[in-house]
Write a protein that holds these residues in place. Structure first.
Motif, PDB file in Angstrom:
ATOM      1  N   PHE A   1      -0.765   5.798  -0.694  1.00  0.00           N
ATOM      2  CA  PHE A   1      -1.908   5.166  -1.355  1.00  0.00           C
ATOM      3  C   PHE A   1      -2.318   3.884  -0.649  1.00  0.00           C
ATOM      4  O   PHE A   1      -3.494   3.544  -0.585  1.00  0.00           O
ATOM      5  CB  PHE A   1      -1.602   4.929  -2.837  1.00  0.00           C
ATOM      6  CG  PHE A   1      -1.523   6.232  -3.590  1.00  0.00           C
ATOM      7  CD1 PHE A   1      -2.670   6.836  -4.055  1.00  0.00           C
ATOM      8  CD2 PHE A   1      -0.313   6.871  -3.762  1.00  0.00           C
ATOM      9  CE1 PHE A   1      -2.613   8.053  -4.705  1.00  0.00           C
ATOM     10  CE2 PHE A   1      -0.242   8.090  -4.410  1.00  0.00           C
ATOM     11  CZ  PHE A   1      -1.393   8.689  -4.883  1.00  0.00           C
ATOM     12  N   LYS A   2      -1.332   3.189  -0.100  1.00  0.00           N
ATOM     13  CA  LYS A   2      -1.687   1.989   0.685  1.00  0.00           C
ATOM     14  C   LYS A   2      -2.375   2.424   1.975  1.00  0.00           C
ATOM     15  O   LYS A   2      -3.317   1.776   2.440  1.00  0.00           O
ATOM     16  CB  LYS A   2      -0.422   1.195   1.014  1.00  0.00           C
ATOM     17  CG  LYS A   2       0.207   0.543  -0.183  1.00  0.00           C
ATOM     18  CD  LYS A   2       1.455  -0.220   0.251  1.00  0.00           C
ATOM     19  CE  LYS A   2       2.415  -0.359  -0.897  1.00  0.00           C
ATOM     20  NZ  LYS A   2       3.784  -0.660  -0.464  1.00  0.00           N
TER      21      LYS A   2
ATOM     22  N   ILE B   1      -4.368   4.776   2.444  1.00  0.00           N
ATOM     23  CA  ILE B   1      -5.785   5.117   2.229  1.00  0.00           C
ATOM     24  C   ILE B   1      -6.668   3.940   2.621  1.00  0.00           C
ATOM     25  O   ILE B   1      -7.707   4.110   3.251  1.00  0.00           O
ATOM     26  CB  ILE B   1      -6.043   5.521   0.753  1.00  0.00           C
ATOM     27  CG1 ILE B   1      -5.399   6.881   0.468  1.00  0.00           C
ATOM     28  CG2 ILE B   1      -7.541   5.569   0.436  1.00  0.00           C
ATOM     29  CD1 ILE B   1      -5.516   7.330  -0.980  1.00  0.00           C
ATOM     30  N   ARG B   2      -6.226   2.729   2.277  1.00  0.00           N
ATOM     31  CA  ARG B   2      -7.033   1.552   2.603  1.00  0.00           C
ATOM     32  C   ARG B   2      -6.614   0.886   3.917  1.00  0.00           C
ATOM     33  O   ARG B   2      -7.455   0.393   4.649  1.00  0.00           O
ATOM     34  CB  ARG B   2      -6.906   0.511   1.475  1.00  0.00           C
ATOM     35  CG  ARG B   2      -7.545   0.940   0.187  1.00  0.00           C
ATOM     36  CD  ARG B   2      -9.076   0.885   0.252  1.00  0.00           C
ATOM     37  NE  ARG B   2      -9.658   1.485  -0.928  1.00  0.00           N
ATOM     38  CZ  ARG B   2      -9.967   2.771  -1.049  1.00  0.00           C
ATOM     39  NH1 ARG B   2      -9.765   3.601  -0.024  1.00  0.00           N
ATOM     40  NH2 ARG B   2     -10.477   3.250  -2.160  1.00  0.00           N
ATOM     41  N   LYS B   3      -5.312   0.864   4.176  1.00  0.00           N
ATOM     42  CA  LYS B   3      -4.837   0.065   5.311  1.00  0.00           C
ATOM     43  C   LYS B   3      -4.637   0.876   6.595  1.00  0.00           C
ATOM     44  O   LYS B   3      -4.629   0.331   7.683  1.00  0.00           O
ATOM     45  CB  LYS B   3      -3.509  -0.627   4.963  1.00  0.00           C
ATOM     46  CG  LYS B   3      -3.594  -1.592   3.802  1.00  0.00           C
ATOM     47  CD  LYS B   3      -4.526  -2.762   4.059  1.00  0.00           C
ATOM     48  CE  LYS B   3      -3.892  -3.823   4.946  1.00  0.00           C
ATOM     49  NZ  LYS B   3      -4.786  -4.980   5.101  1.00  0.00           N
TER      50      LYS B   3
END
Lengths: 361, 211
Positions: free
Chosen positions: A169-170, A172-174
């Protein structure tokens, strides 16, 4: 009297494809996992998986006990068994945990803890993995004994979560590129398992696609298409079999995804409001509904057989007229569900699910 | 560095900038660490609001929690040395025995810390005995359990019974979460409360503790 699997196959396949002429009643699709088999047969998961014959016989007996119209192998589902394949191919079997009376599980995030783990991740050869070999052989025995066409399971995000855990999930953005790299490797792996299935079992009559990315609390629909949807489209270019979408999440993107991708059916238990499903049926008349709002955690767990009967009736009278509806409690039947509640499902189908449906809205 | 800017850094998930910003607020601007904490918490509240409105998703929530965690690391020594420091509510969290899913539970832990709770995260696949021992050791007043699998939800009842046997059940509030659960099911297993997601979990835990 022997169980009439021929009738069940007819009932299920005809309903699934929307041609209910000659079909006597609404079919019953149950997701039977190792835990439920253990409970009914009385042996451990390891014993169930000890040979394809045992595995097949246990599955058939359990399906017949609850009067299901379908039978499919839990380890063909693209979740723990696929994670198991990755763990074995990457010498990380210590991340796998076995239990006596429920399916094996992987410690989430252990296989792909670091970026390097993803870069170096080896794609498994399923033919060399004992669990998958047992799965293929079991599928053949079941098909031979019941004539029920066996379904292969695929799914990208369900495996991403198993391998990468919370870090996905991290990412996805990073770290979206790294995450896509992992998705690509899982895609390659699943093509390998699918090709093995073709070689050893034959064409899969239907693909059970587990699409866990398609949940509103997980990610935006745009991201769900990026990390799951695009892969389904690519699978569908290579695989001729129809796909049905399994999603036992509580806030699914069923409507959105059916606008983008062809599915023969959707299999879920949420939203709980039956109106959603009535509207879904109107808007997607060619998509069969398997389930709707029969959730194993509610009436089945805490209610009475009468409550279950009422829930099944509600689903049938609202969704079964005209066909394309299959009764299905979602998801796996947990240990604590009272057996009389499970048996109330086929009883309710017998009572309310005969065509033409009486009391239809 | 004003308070609005700190709030904004949390809302905009600026993980790489938050540590320097908090340091600047503390050192150059000599701001009160508790006021800084309030500004950061306001950011988390806005993130929670955006999640509820489906503007933000789990990925954003995770990143916001990570950003908050980094900010707290910088802030923690200042808060601890402050005269205003008060007793924190202690919370024991765990994923139940037989379940290896910990995404929701981890997120809850970080969010609880950012809200000022003292969190003891026992990890995943945790048996009832370990949970009871930790409650005894810490004197925690809240136990938060997660179960994503329908096949492990009945472990909640095992924990409830173990707490009872240890004479601790009336000293703690038991709150549970996880996709297969509902309030009915939670109550049936002996839990005091159920929350649909981590954001609601925070609100429910605050209610349970009277905050």
């Amino acid at each position: 009297m022997p169980y009439d699997w021929t009738k069940s196959v007819f009932r299920f396949m005809k309903t699934l494809t929307g041609r209910i002429r000659g079909v006597d009643r609404v079919p019953f699709f149950a997701i039977i996992d190792e835990q439920f088999i253990s409970r009914i047969i009385g042996i451990t998961t390891r014993e169930i998986l000890s040979s394809p014959e045992t595995y097949a016989n246990c599955l058939i007996k359990t399906a017949e006990f609850i009067k299901a119209d379908t039978i499919q192998i839990p380890s063909a589902y693209a979740g723990p068994a696929e994670a198991y394949a990755f763990a074995e191919a990457n010498n990380k079997m210590n991340s796998i945990q076995w239990y006596d009376y429920k399916p094996l599980a992987i410690k989430q995030g252990e296989v792909c803890k670091t970026e390097e783990d993803i870069e170096k991740l080896e794609i498994p050869e399923h033919s060399k993995i004992d669990l998958w070999d047992t799965t293929y052989k079991t599928a053949n025995i079941i098909r031979e004994k019941t004539k029920f066409p066996q379904a292969m399971g695929l799914g990208i995000w369900s495996v991403v979560q198993e391998l990468r855990g919370i870090n996905a999930f991290k990412d996805i953005r990073k770290n979206p590129d790294l995450l896509l790299k992992l998705c690509e490797k899982i895609y390659e792996s699943q093509l390998d398992s699918y090709n093995d299935w073709i070689e050893k079992v034959g064409e899969s009559a239907i693909i059970m696609y587990t699409g866990y990315a398609f949940n509103k609390h997980m990610m935006s629909f745009k991201d769900a298409m990026k990390y799951e949807g695009q892969f389904i489209k690519r699978f569908q270019k290579k695989i001729n079999s129809p796909f049905f979408l399994h999603n036992c999440g509580t806030r699914p993107y069923f409507r959105e995804v059916c606008n983008e991708i062809d599915f023969i059916a959707v299999n879920g238990s949420h939203p709980l409001n039956i109106k959603y499903w009535i509207d879904f049926k109107k808007d997607f008349p060619k998509v069969t509904i398997m389930g709707a709002n029969i959730d194993v955690s509610r009436e089945l767990f805490t209610g009475t057989p009468q409550d279950v009967e009422e829930k099944v009736r509600e689903n049938i009278i609202n969704l079964a007229p005209g066909g394309r509806y299959i009764v299905s409690p979602i998801c796996c039947l947990p240990w604590g569900v009272p057996i009389p509640n499970v048996l109330a499902i086929p009883k309710a189908i017998e009572k309310y699910g005969q065509y033409p449906i009486k009391g239809a809205q | 560095m004003d308070y609005e800017q700190l709030t904004e850094l949390i809302v905009e998930l600026e993980l790489d900038d938050i540590a320097d910003a908090v340091k600047e607020a503390l050192e150059a601007d000599k701001k009160d660490p508790f006021d800084i904490l309030s500004a950061l918490t306001a950011g988390m509240d806005e993130v929670g609001h955006r999640y509820a409105e489906e503007i933000y998703y789990l990925a954003d929530l995770m990143l916001a929690a990570e950003t908050m965690k980094v900010a707290l690391e910088v802030l923690k020594p200042e808060l601890a040395s402050s005269e205003k420091v008060k007793d924190k509510v202690k919370v024991v969290i765990a994923t139940v025995k037989g379940d290896n899913h910990d995404i929701g539970k981890n997120l809850l832990g970080i969010l609880l810390m950012s809200e000022g709770f003292e969190v003891y995260d026992l990890g995943k696949d945790v048996d009832a005995e370990t949970i009871v021992a930790k409650v005894k050791e810490t004197g925690a007043s809240i136990v938060g359990l997660s179960s994503l699998l329908s096949m492990t939800v009945s472990q909640i009842e095992v924990v409830h019974e173990a707490l009872k046997t240890a004479g601790l059940r009336d000293k703690v509030k038991l709150i549970v979460g996880g996709a297969p659960l509902s309030m009915d099911l939670a109550k049936r297993f002996g839990a005091d409360d159920f929350a649909e997601d981590t954001i609601k979990g925070i609100t429910h835990i605050k209610n349970l503790t009277g905050i």
